[in-house]
Design an enzyme around this catalytic site. Structure first.
Site, short mmCIF file in Angstrom:
data_model
loop_
_atom_site.label_atom_id
_atom_site.label_comp_id
_atom_site.label_asym_id
_atom_site.label_seq_id
_atom_site.Cartn_x
_atom_site.Cartn_y
_atom_site.Cartn_z
N GLU A 80 -0.60 -1.73 -8.15
CA GLU A 80 0.69 -2.99 -8.23
C GLU A 80 0.42 -4.02 -9.34
OE1 GLU A 80 2.91 -1.80 -6.40
OE2 GLU A 80 2.80 -1.55 -5.23
N HIS B 209 -0.70 -9.44 -1.95
CA HIS B 209 0.48 -8.50 -1.28
C HIS B 209 0.15 -7.93 0.39
CE1 HIS B 209 2.97 -5.27 -1.33
NE2 HIS B 209 2.40 -4.46 -1.67
N HIS C 263 0.83 -5.31 3.06
CA HIS C 263 2.28 -4.67 4.21
C HIS C 263 1.84 -5.04 5.89
CE1 HIS C 263 1.84 -1.61 1.09
NE2 HIS C 263 2.40 -1.66 0.56
N TYR D 101 11.89 -24.88 10.05
CA TYR D 101 11.66 -25.67 8.75
C TYR D 101 10.80 -25.34 8.21
CZ TYR D 101 8.33 -27.98 11.49
OH TYR D 101 7.11 -28.15 12.20
N HIS E 192 9.08 -2.60 1.95
CA HIS E 192 7.49 -2.03 1.03
C HIS E 192 6.85 -3.16 2.02
CE1 HIS E 192 5.19 -1.81 -2.85
NE2 HIS E 192 4.20 -2.22 -1.62
N TYR F 226 3.02 -33.52 2.46
CA TYR F 226 2.42 -32.74 3.62
C TYR F 226 1.13 -32.89 3.95
CZ TYR F 226 1.97 -30.30 8.45
OH TYR F 226 2.06 -30.12 9.27
#
Length: 218
Positions: free
Chosen positions: A76, A95, A97, A116, A158, A211
């Protein structure tokens, strides 16, 4: 022998990769990490057990796509490189899964403003990018588009991507997004959740700008 470049960062990447699996965010050898360095990025190697990784296994990848190191970069690598090129404020790409994000992604279902905290990913929804074969330029294009104005997205059939100014920020966001996906999935078992409107999400997004930050000095 010259010292290994970016040793502390390599060790942090290995620690984070192992933490992903230990926390359940990822499983086996799936998922990958990419972090910006001068002249390119460091990326996890393809198909290696995270428990066996040593710093020398991390691959340096130039932005032209040419790798340097003893391992083959993650399949990837394209979306890691392309996200970092498109988003100068981003320094880390994660990334995974993860179970609930992937469940929703297999339905091609984005995460709407049912809560929210969806705003933590940068907008009023967490988009789901269209499907494309893993490792392809098409998948990279879809991922970059789904992340426009956002810090996380799902990838159809994916998994998910989270980005941040640092590796720790990307990991924290990935945990948050997976938690939201789990909440949304559970809510869907009872019906369609009531969604917050765009006006309320705009208020939340504005509040999130400060925040967790200390107040400005008087």
């Amino acid at each position: 022998m010259s010292p290994l470049p970016h040793l502390a960062l390599r060790e942090e990447m290995i620690s984070t990769a192992r933490r992903m699996n230990a926390s359940g965010l990822n499983q086996g050898t799936s998922g990958n990490l990419g972090v910006r360095v001068e002249g390119g990025l460091l990326i996890t190697p393809s198909g290696m057990d995270y428990g066996a990784l040593v710093p020398e296994d991390l691959v340096f990848l130039r932005f032209d796509g040419s790798p340097e190191g003893r391992r083959v970069p993650s399949t990837e690598w394209r979306f890691h490189r392309d996200i970092l090129e498109a988003r100068p404020e981003v320094n880390a790409v994660l990334h995974a899964h993860s179970m609930f994000c992937t469940t929703l992604a297999c339905l091609h279902r984005p995460i709407p403003a049912f809560h929210y905290m969806v705003a933590k990913a940068g907008g009023s929804s967490i988009r789901c990018a269209p499907y494309a074969t893993f490792g392809t330029e098409a998948l990279s294009r879809h991922a970059v588009a789904a992340l426009e104005g956002r810090k996380a997205c799902l990838l159809a059939n994916h998994g998910m991507i989270a980005v941040g100014a640092s590796l720790s920020a990307a990991y924290a966001l990935a945990v948050e997004v997976e938690t939201l996906a789990a909440m949304y999935w559970r809510a869907l078992q009872l019906g369609e959740p009531v969604l917050l409107d765009e006006a309320e999400m705009a208020v939340v997004l504005e509040k999130f700008k400060t925040y967790g930050h200390p107040p400005a000095p008087a």
